[in-house]
Structure formats: structure tokens, C-alpha cells
Enzyme design. Structure first.
Site, PDB file in Angstrom:
ATOM      1  N   HIS A   1      15.746  21.882 -21.373  1.00  0.00           N
ATOM      2  CA  HIS A   1      15.387  23.147 -22.013  1.00  0.00           C
ATOM      3  C   HIS A   1      14.610  22.827 -23.288  1.00  0.00           C
ATOM      4  CE1 HIS A   1      18.670  22.094 -24.670  1.00  0.00           C
ATOM      5  NE2 HIS A   1      19.517  22.091 -23.650  1.00  0.00           N
TER       6      HIS A   1
ATOM      7  N   HIS B   1      15.733  19.883 -25.508  1.00  0.00           N
ATOM      8  CA  HIS B   1      15.347  18.535 -25.081  1.00  0.00           C
ATOM      9  C   HIS B   1      13.868  18.296 -25.371  1.00  0.00           C
ATOM     10  CE1 HIS B   1      18.760  19.312 -22.139  1.00  0.00           C
ATOM     11  NE2 HIS B   1      19.131  18.160 -22.681  1.00  0.00           N
TER      12      HIS B   1
ATOM     13  N   SER C   1      21.097  25.467 -24.363  1.00  0.00           N
ATOM     14  CA  SER C   1      22.048  24.550 -23.756  1.00  0.00           C
ATOM     15  C   SER C   1      21.854  24.637 -22.245  1.00  0.00           C
ATOM     16  CB  SER C   1      23.474  24.972 -24.131  1.00  0.00           C
ATOM     17  OG  SER C   1      24.390  24.417 -23.204  1.00  0.00           O
TER      18      SER C   1
END
Ligand code: CDP
Length: 516
Positions: A33, A36, A191
Site C-alpha cells: 500500500h 510501503h 495497513s
């Protein structure tokens, strides 16, 4: 270089041996997501040479899931993950299967047991063995990859603290850099598990970041936090609380009073989805203490570092030099404490000009910026600096300047006596030879004469001795300071090291600085 996806270690190793590169490693469990992607972008910005490769691993580590957790349903979509990773700047992706990571099965490899003081806090209380699984797999992954640097997110703060400690205790020389939690426009932290939330759950879940942010705002104004209120509001939004706590951000011990860097952290269940979030709380902005002996290069790097951080720069040596100048200027005997006290008690000592390049020091309205660098002042300053009255006077002034933080101070006793609670403590030093060389260049630049580098080295050693042996606030490395030996390092190298130390103590979320 192309964009590569590797499944086996052998393929990856083959390719790496062709590249002759070092690796910046971002371990993930997939379900990528924007959080990252931010880590990957940061890794890309940090590439210092073209020989570095950004490698993202995707491995859903079974060891870190507890019984009944979501190992089976954890999001797995390699194509989508690859697209996101490459678009953010990854050079290669490694997607090992279980036996690539644990060739003999997990029972034939060493397992790491995280110390109870770190595991039995926050998420570790309910997730028994979770962090042992995280630590064990990290050791396996770095053993296989042998990266130069590891990039981790601050979102999983407890994990970050544990991995830092693990590397420190095992003396693993891999650098860990961490970056702030990324949030969507509503403030909701990205997350991988957010995909589990139904639309209505997502609405309820919003209470978590909202209440944490509200608490932080209230804290910054009123310096109080009511966990009870947050708890009742979370419940009101149908969120089941696993924990909500204020802990020391590094030891993870629960805190009643907010001193140093604290973490307000919570884990809740929204339906069957477990969500965590946190914020950092500080009673003031960060303080950095830079101590060290004469000529270690403190002034140059500290001034530049202050500029990059947007911090106040405080040269405490200049204060001791300024009072020494005043004493000499008034022909007072340096050992006559009565007269010294008399002249200093009403002396006006000020730094002027906010422009860091031109910070000037005034004593009783006289600009002494250049005068205090004279060899005469240098030879007397330690004699003056050891006197109790002088130390008390200047220490108090320094503490007033640093009262609300956002300051980097350099001197001899900053981390030990002036700001013993500084958040970052650096002890900057170099061999006397190197320091004498630097001092000679400095004197030449300022137009002062000196006899020889050998004499300068002798003078430096004598001053070190006086500064270290005095009774009050001697020059010494604070117990929690990080020593930085600067022989052979240029200014930019020292700044890189200081940035690294700073970032290991001050999360990006507390002090985001684009130019660091
Ligand atoms: O520039 P250099 O590294 O030689 O020293 P400075 O930072 O200008 O400090 C000059 C002197 O002030 C030191 O040798 C100490 O005797 C004294 N000093 C101190 O006692 N405590 C401090 N916090 C800073 C300086």
C-alpha cells in the site's frame, strides 16, 4: 538493470553476483500500500551511488502469526504488489517460499526469543510469540540477503524497537532507517489489513486515528491526556479495545508523566479486524547535545546540522570564551574569583542574528565574535570555565535558551550537566593529531599566528586534561551518548553519521525534515 522478480535464493544470488551491488532491503509481507511505497521512495532518495539496489521481499512469515490469526487470509497478490513496488522505485522483488527462508523447516533453525521487557508490552501481550517470529525471520532474511541497509516503517513501532535492539545486541552492522506512518486523507493509517474492513466497519474504525490525533492536540495545548475518555469514545464507536497505553517510546515501559519521547499507542478490534495506531508525545521539541574535546570539529558540523533541522544552534564554548574575554579585557586576574563574580553578575551576554551563518555573540553590547577566538582567550578559557560561579551562571542561561527544545547545543557538559535529558547525545571526537591539524587551518583562516602543529597538539592535550579533570561538570562522555570519531571523515560524512544517529532517536513523525 530492469525490474526483476525472483522466487529462489539461487536466482537472486546469481543476479546479484552479476550486479556487484550493495542492497537496500525492504522486508514486507506483501499486501503493499502507499505506506510501503513511501519506504521504497525513501530508499530510492537515499541511494548514494548507482551500485545500490532496492530489494523488496514479500514473504508472509508464518512464525509471526498466532493461533487463530489471519495467516491464511492475509492478502496475497504478487502482480499487484510488483506493480506498486516497481512504480515506487524498487529494482527487484524477492518472493521466496517457506523452504527458501527455512530450508530445513523452522525447527532446524535458531529461533530468537525477544526479551520479556520488550515482548510483554503493547501488542506482545495478546500476540504471544509474535515478535519472536518477527525477529527470527528477520535474521533469516538478512542472512540470505546480506543487505547494507534495512528500511522499516514506524507504523509497527514495537517491531522497529525490537529489531534495532536485536541488531545492537548481536552487533549486526546493518544500518536500520525508519520512516513515518503514512495515512490517507482522513488520517487513517495505511495497513495491509485495512482491506478486511467492510464499509461500515471502516466508518467506525476512523475513530481510532481521530481520537489519537485529538489527544495529541489536547496534549500539546494542555499537557494532559485522559485515556479513560479515549477508551469510552472508542467503545462508543463499536471498537473493542485490546490496549490503549502511554509508554516510553524506547523502553516501552508504561509512563505516568510524559518526559522524553512517549508513545500513545492503541490496538482495537473492529469486527474481526485488528487495528493498531499510535502517536508520539513530547513535553517539548527535541534537544540534541553534542559534546567533545577541543578541535573535534563540533562547531562546523553542529551549525550546519542545526540549519538542516531548523533548530536553534547554541555554541556554549563561545559563552565561556566571551566571559573570558571580558575578564581579560578588564585586566582581572583569572584566579580572582571575587572580582570575576563581580564583573559577571550583571554582564549581558547575547547571541544576535537569527541567520545561522552570521550568529554573533555580544557581551555588554560589544561584538566579541572574532575576539573570543584569539590564542590569548583560548589559553585562559579552561581556567575560567572550571569556576563554580561561572558554570552556574552559564549553565542556567543555556537551560533557559533550551527550555522549549528545538535546539542543538555543543560544548563539554551538555549531555551530562546542561541537558542531561537531551533526546540525542553525540560525543564527537578525533585524535589529538587530527584536531591539531584542524585547529591550525582554523587559525590560518582567521589570520592568527601559531608556532607549530606540534605545539597546537600539546596545547589541545593540556586543555583536554584541564577540561576533563575539573571538579564541576568535567568533559566526559555521557553514559547514553553515542561516540563519533571523526578522523578521516569530511564534514558531509560526519553530517551523514549525525543524521543517522538523530533518526535512530527521533522518529520521522516527530521531526519530519525533507532535507535530511
Ligand atoms: O573551539 P574549541 O573546541 O577549542 O572550544 P570551545 O567549544 O570554544 O570551548 C572553549 C573552552 O570552553 C573549552 O576548552 C572549555 O574549557 C570551556 N567549555 C566548557 O567548559 N563547557 C562547555 N560546555 C563549553 C566550553
Amino acid at each position: 538493470m530492469g525490474q526483476k522478480i525472483f522466487q529462489t535464493n539461487a536466482q537472486l544470488k546469481d543476479w546479484l553476483s552479476d550486479q556487484n551491488s550493495t542492497i537496500i532491503f525492504i522486508p514486507t509481507m506483501g499486501g503493499l500500500h502507499p505506506g510501503h511505497q513511501y519506504l521504497i521512495q525513501k530508499a530510492k532518495e537515499r541511494k548514494t551511488n548507482t551500485n545500490q539496489i532496492i530489494l523488496v521481499s514479500i514473504f508472509v512469515n508464518p512464525l509471526q502469526f498466532c493461533k487463530g490469526e489471519d495467516f491464511k487470509k492475509y492478502p496475497r497478490n504478487i502482480n499487484r504488489d510488483a506493480e506498486l513496488a516497481f512504480s515506487a522505485g524498487a529494482d527487484a522483488i524477492w518472493v521466496p517460499d517457506y523452504f527458501e527462508v527455512f530450508p530445513g523447516g523452522e525447527d532446524s533453525h535458531f529461533k530468537i526469543q525477544v526479551p520479556e521487557t520488550l515482548h510483554n508490552q503493547l501488542c506482545g501481550v495478546e500476540r504471544k510469540g509474535h515478535f519472536d517470529g518477527v525477529a527470527t525471520v528477520i535474521i533469516r532474511l538478512i542472512k540470505i540477503i546480506q543487505p547494507e541497509k534495512l528500511i522499516l516503517g514506524e507504523k509497527d513501532w514495537q517491531q522497529l524497537i525490537i529489531i534495532r535492539k536485536l541488531f545492537q545486541e548481536l552487533s549486526i552492522p546493518i544500518r536500520i532507517e525508519s520512516f513515518a506512518t503514512q495515512r490517507d486523507q482522513s488520517g487513517f493509517a495505511y495497513s495491509s489489513r485495512n482491506t478486511y474492513l467492510s464499509d461500515s466497519e471502516r466508518v467506525n474504525a476512523q475513530a481510532l486515528p481521530n481520537l489519537i490525533q485529538d489527544a495529541k492536540d489536547i496534549f500539546s495545548k494542555e499537557k494532559i491526556i485522559s485515556l479513560k475518555k479515549i477508551e469510552s469514545k472508542l467503545k462508543h464507536s463499536n471498537l473493542e479495545i485490546e490496549y490503549i497505553k502511554i509508554v516510553d517510546a524506547f523502553s516501552l515501559e508504561e509512563k505516568e508523566n510524559i518526559k522524553g519521547i512517549c508513545l500513545l499507542a492503541a490496538a482495537v478490534r473492529c469486527g474481526s479486524t485488528r487495528l493498531i495506531d499510535h502517536t508520539f508525545l513530547m513535553h517539548r521539541k527535541p534537544i540534541i547535545a553534542v559534546d567533545g574535546p577541543a578541535g573535534a570539529g563540533k562547531s562546523t558540523v553542529t551549525k550546519e546540522f542545526a540549519k538542516r533541522l531548523g533548530f536553534i544552534y547554541l555554541d556554549t564554548g563561545a559563552m565561556y570564551r566571551a566571559v573570558t574575554w571580558l575578564i581579560l579585557h578588564n585586566s582581572i586576574d583569572p584566579s580572582n574569583q571575587v572580582e570575576i563574580k563581580d564583573i559577571l553578575k550583571d554582564a549581558k551576554l547575547e547571541f544576535k542574528n537569527s541567520n545561522l551563518d552570521e550568529q554573533k555573540i555580544f557581551i555588554n553590547n560589544t561584538d566579541v565574535t572574532e575576539k573570543i577566538r584569539s590564542p590569548k582567550v583560548t589559553s585562559i578559557v579552561s581556567e575560567i570555565a572550571k569556576q563554580q560561579f561561572v558554570r552556574e551562571l552559564l549553565t542556567t542561561k543555556q537551560q533557559v535558551i533550551g527550555d522549549s527544545g528545538g535546539l542543538i547545543a555543543e560544548g563539554r557538559d551538555i549531555g551530562t550537566a546542561v541537558f542531561p535529558d537531551a533526546d540525542v547525545k553525540i560525543f564527537l571526537t578525533a585524535t589529538p593529531k587530527e584536531r591539531a591539524k584542524r585547529r591550525s587551518l582554523d587559525l590560518e583562516k582567521r589570520g592568527y599566528q601559531y608556532t607549530s602543529i606540534e605545539d597546537l597538539e600539546k596545547e589541545i592535550k593540556e586543555r583536554d586534561k584541564k577540561d576533563s579533570e575539573r571538579k564541576i561538570a568535567p568533559l566526559k562522555k555521557a553514559q547514553d551518548a553515542i561516540e563519533l570519531v571523526t578522523d578521516g571523515l569530511n564534514i558531509e560524512d560526519v553530517l551523514t553519521e549525525m543524521t543517522y544517529i538523530f533518526r535512530s532517536k527521533i522518529p520521522e513523525e516527530i521531526w519530519p525534515t525533507p532535507n535530511l
